[in-house]
Design a protein around this motif. Structure first.
Motif: not given
Length: 322
Positions: A102-108, A117-124, A140-146
């Motif tokens: 999920e982290g790599h997909e958000m980065a892509r 698509a990233a906003r939708q993917r963040l829910s994962h 920031r949200a994705a990094t904190e979640s990782i």
């Protein structure tokens, strides 16, 4: 070393390897099945009451941990069966491969500018309201979640498996899942989910801090800075409203030389967090760095957990209790 201890340690290692290689089961994931059953029970059990919510959480998590206890007890004199049970339970409760994917997909998506698509993917990764978030806030949200989920989905279950075996693995994941389902401060769950949220806080107190220490130790292997990770953790870890999430998030921020924290929205509730770290706002490259660091922390947690299991700590505790 007794075969029972060796089987438990080997099972933890095998379960970790299965998660790293295969990821989550594609169909009929036991955690998803548990969530479905718990959701159905909530609709029948719900009341705007803390005692009702406590009873609900105790029944759900206690049932799962109890099944784990009975299964492990039945295999106490059969090391081969104990190994298989421990490996299967560890694989089921870990989420390291899925978290990295999920982290790599958000980065892509962020690198390619695909913000919808990233906003939708963040829910994962988290339950944060992504409506209107720009690229910087999504990163920031994705990094904190990782960072947070490195503790919740990897470090904590491994440690609970080491000290409490199959019941610890299954019971931990049940409590953590209940927190994700009813632990938010929405009008429906402010009282009913209170106990589930507090129980998740309690069972993560030690793992979150172990995760922060392991982040400091592995930071150089991910191209980061151990000293900065230590400083940010000790200074900023308690600035987070959660007693646990800020520990690993602050350590990640220092290790990667980035700045985390800020204002977030969950289920209509606005949460203002302190600032974690002194560096720059994270970019997609830093998100990929967080994934690398997460994997290293997970590997270090595996080594610690296997060592605890082999040391006989759990057996010693049981003997003293008797």
């Amino acid at each position: 070393m007794p075969l029972r201890q060796a089987a438990a340690a080997a099972g933890i290692v095998a379960g970790y390897a299965a998660d790293a290689w295969f990821g989550d089961p594609r169909r009929g994931h036991p955690v998803a099945l548990f969530g479905t059953a718990a959701g159905q029970l909530e609709r029948w059990w719900w009341a705007d009451s803390k005692p009702r919510g406590a009873g609900y959480a105790a029944v759900c998590a206690g049932s799962v941990a109890g099944l784990g206890f009975l299964a492990e007890r039945a295999a106490r004199d059969r090391p081969g069966v104990r190994f298989v049970l421990t490996a299967a339970a560890t694989w089921v409760v870990l989420g390291g491969r899925g978290l990295a994917a999920e982290g790599h997909e958000m980065a892509r998506l962020l690198e390619s500018g695909e913000l919808p698509a990233a906003r939708q993917r963040l829910s994962h990764l988290c339950a944060r309201d992504a409506t209107g978030l720009d690229a910087a806030e999504l990163t920031r949200a994705a990094t904190e979640s990782i960072a947070e989920n490195t503790s919740d989905a990897v470090v904590a279950p491994l440690l609970w498996g080491a000290v409490a075996g199959v019941p610890g693995l299954l019971g931990y994941r049940a409590v953590n899942t209940l927190d994700a389902m009813v632990g938010y401060r929405s009008p429906r769950h402010r009282n009913f989910g209170w106990f589930a949220a507090r129980a998740d806080d309690w069972i993560n107190l030690v793992p979150a801090r172990v995760g922060a220490v392991l982040t400091v130790l592995t930071a150089p292997l991910a191209g980061g800075h151990a000293r900065s990770a230590w400083r940010a953790w000790r200074r900023d870890g308690s600035a987070h409203p959660s007693p646990n999430a800020g520990q690993v998030e602050a350590a990640f921020a220092g290790a990667l030389d980035i700045r985390l924290g800020g204002t977030n929205t969950y289920h209509g509730e606005v949460e203002r967090r302190g600032t974690l770290g002194d560096g720059r706002p994270p970019g997609a490259r830093d998100l990929r760095g967080a994934v690398r660091l997460s994997r290293l922390v997970g590997a270090a947690a595996l080594a610690v957990s296997a060592g605890i299991a082999m040391s006989g700590l759990r057996s010693a505790r049981i003997t003293v209790a008797k």
